[in-house]
Write an enzyme that holds these catalytic residues in place. Sequence first.
Site, PDB file in Angstrom:
ATOM      1  N   SER A  57       0.790  -1.244   0.000  1.00 29.32           N
ATOM      2  CA  SER A  57       0.000   0.000   0.000  1.00 29.32           C
ATOM      3  C   SER A  57       0.815   1.283   0.000  1.00 29.32           C
ATOM      4  O   SER A  57       0.255   2.353  -0.273  1.00 29.32           O
ATOM      5  CB  SER A  57      -0.929   0.033   1.211  1.00 29.32           C
ATOM      6  OG  SER A  57      -2.034  -0.779   0.972  1.00 29.32           O
ATOM      7  N   LYS A 116       0.483   3.470  -2.989  1.00 35.93           N
ATOM      8  CA  LYS A 116      -0.711   4.303  -3.261  1.00 35.93           C
ATOM      9  C   LYS A 116      -0.362   5.788  -3.295  1.00 35.93           C
ATOM     10  O   LYS A 116      -0.960   6.561  -4.031  1.00 35.93           O
ATOM     11  CB  LYS A 116      -1.778   4.026  -2.194  1.00 35.93           C
ATOM     12  CG  LYS A 116      -2.367   2.620  -2.306  1.00 35.93           C
ATOM     13  CD  LYS A 116      -3.213   2.253  -1.095  1.00 35.93           C
ATOM     14  CE  LYS A 116      -3.807   0.859  -1.248  1.00 35.93           C
ATOM     15  NZ  LYS A 116      -4.425   0.343  -0.037  1.00 35.93           N
ATOM     16  N   TYR A 157      -3.020  -2.259 -10.532  1.00 37.96           N
ATOM     17  CA  TYR A 157      -2.999  -2.052  -9.075  1.00 37.96           C
ATOM     18  C   TYR A 157      -2.203  -3.175  -8.379  1.00 37.96           C
ATOM     19  O   TYR A 157      -1.355  -2.910  -7.521  1.00 37.96           O
ATOM     20  CB  TYR A 157      -4.430  -1.965  -8.537  1.00 37.96           C
ATOM     21  CG  TYR A 157      -4.496  -2.000  -7.030  1.00 37.96           C
ATOM     22  CD1 TYR A 157      -4.100  -0.897  -6.269  1.00 37.96           C
ATOM     23  CD2 TYR A 157      -4.918  -3.149  -6.356  1.00 37.96           C
ATOM     24  CE1 TYR A 157      -4.125  -0.941  -4.882  1.00 37.96           C
ATOM     25  CE2 TYR A 157      -4.950  -3.195  -4.968  1.00 37.96           C
ATOM     26  CZ  TYR A 157      -4.553  -2.094  -4.239  1.00 37.96           C
ATOM     27  OH  TYR A 157      -4.571  -2.140  -2.871  1.00 37.96           O
ATOM     28  N   TYR A 181      -4.622   4.618   7.789  1.00 40.06           N
ATOM     29  CA  TYR A 181      -5.940   3.972   7.914  1.00 40.06           C
ATOM     30  C   TYR A 181      -6.649   4.366   9.209  1.00 40.06           C
ATOM     31  O   TYR A 181      -6.654   5.526   9.576  1.00 40.06           O
ATOM     32  CB  TYR A 181      -5.805   2.454   7.804  1.00 40.06           C
ATOM     33  CG  TYR A 181      -5.054   2.059   6.570  1.00 40.06           C
ATOM     34  CD1 TYR A 181      -5.581   2.362   5.323  1.00 40.06           C
ATOM     35  CD2 TYR A 181      -3.825   1.443   6.628  1.00 40.06           C
ATOM     36  CE1 TYR A 181      -4.888   2.034   4.181  1.00 40.06           C
ATOM     37  CE2 TYR A 181      -3.133   1.110   5.490  1.00 40.06           C
ATOM     38  CZ  TYR A 181      -3.679   1.406   4.269  1.00 40.06           C
ATOM     39  OH  TYR A 181      -3.001   1.093   3.148  1.00 40.06           O
ATOM     40  N   VAL A 214       0.947  -3.512   4.108  1.00 41.88           N
ATOM     41  CA  VAL A 214       0.820  -4.767   4.861  1.00 41.88           C
ATOM     42  C   VAL A 214       2.074  -5.643   4.838  1.00 41.88           C
ATOM     43  O   VAL A 214       2.182  -6.571   5.632  1.00 41.88           O
ATOM     44  CB  VAL A 214      -0.379  -5.643   4.400  1.00 41.88           C
ATOM     45  CG1 VAL A 214      -1.680  -5.114   4.907  1.00 41.88           C
ATOM     46  CG2 VAL A 214      -0.377  -5.831   2.912  1.00 41.88           C
TER      47      VAL A 214
HETATM   48  O1  DON Z   1      -4.825  -4.563  -1.979  1.00 45.38           O
HETATM   49  C1  DON Z   1      -4.272  -5.101  -1.024  1.00 45.38           C
HETATM   50  O2  DON Z   1      -4.925  -5.642  -0.139  1.00 45.38           O
HETATM   51  C2  DON Z   1      -2.753  -5.082  -0.938  1.00 45.38           C
HETATM   52  N1  DON Z   1      -2.151  -5.198  -2.224  1.00 45.38           N
HETATM   53  C3  DON Z   1      -2.255  -3.825  -0.296  1.00 45.38           C
HETATM   54  C4  DON Z   1      -2.820  -3.619   1.067  1.00 45.38           C
HETATM   55  C5  DON Z   1      -1.991  -2.841   1.986  1.00 45.38           C
HETATM   56  O3  DON Z   1      -0.775  -2.816   1.962  1.00 45.38           O
HETATM   57  C6  DON Z   1      -2.762  -2.178   3.019  1.00 45.38           C
HETATM   58  N2  DON Z   1      -1.898  -1.660   4.004  1.00 45.38           N
HETATM   59  N3  DON Z   1      -1.803  -1.645   5.128  1.00 45.38           N
END
Ligand code: DON
Length: 324
Positions: free
Chosen positions: A63, A66, A189, A241, A259
């Site tokens: 993430s 983003k 994405y 978040y 994550v």
């Molecule tokens: O879309 C997703 O769930 C992952 N590719 C990225 C999520 C993420 O890193 C959220 N962060 N805390």
Amino acid sequence: MTLLQRFLDELYQRYHTLGDGTVASYIPELKKADPNWFGISVVTVDGRVFGAGDIQQKFTIQSVSKVFAFGLALESQGRDTVLEKVGVEPTGDPFNSLIRLDEDSKRPFNPMINAGAIATTSLIKGSGPTSKLNNLLSMFERYLGHEVFIDMPTFMSERSTGHRNRAMAHLMLHFDMISHDINAALDLYFQQCSVMVTCQDLAMMAATLANKGKQPVTQKQAVNPDYVRDILSVMYTCGMYNRAGEWAYRVGIPAKSGVSGGILAIVPGKAGIATFSPLIDKNGNSVRGIRVFEELSRKYGLHLFDLSMGRCVFSKATQDTSES
Ligand code: DON
């Protein structure tokens, strides 16, 4: 040795045994991360690099991407078009929250949650999927100052299991917030989330934003400086978040987590800071990373509203070798 380097070593020693949190497993490939990995890196706007621990360990950016995709979407379409498709309002919800599209506009709330990021990524310019991917990778390379690669196993792993993200894309297509080719948007994405970085890379990317979008080492402009304020504002309010408020209160600088365990944060005009540890909390933020940032912010008065200390203390620590 500078005071900053000494403090980073101290923080590494203090937290490398902290075992709270778990390695993300909802993307099967992420389960392979070693829970012991831990790195802290600082890059100043004049290109000086400090670090402790596993700062050269590669991992997928997830993430944290983003932030940079939002910048590229702004450059691709301009502010007004991007804001028609995605808002700038924090949700207080988890990053993968499915249903909360704005009641009036039907936009996802912001570009830092998954729905908003999928919408943002779909706005990246290019004549087709390959050209969009090339634009995305070139953008990352401008920030990093070196070539980037996508980790194919992670990309394939998320592509075949990311049903929740697919559901979001369908809902946004229903509300005309995303173009018809949702599979291409989702692939892009998933690819952006699977870009390989190191902790030091993240600090360099953060330092680039701290330096009005100019990469501190190559001196090349990675993003139009007019959009740096847009990016940092959204990071400040939405980057962590459902812990964004707590982070703004305790750490007080724009940041973004992923994550896979990375967090990057910007000390405007001064430096980029990054941590990496795959043990994450229930909000998806690295446990050790949060502790390190709280300590760094307190010690050097990094909080944007901390008027008592002045951020010159931080600059001094990057140069001074004497005891404070
Ligand atoms: O879309 C997703 O769930 C992952 N590719 C990225 C999520 C993420 O890193 C959220 N962060 N805390």
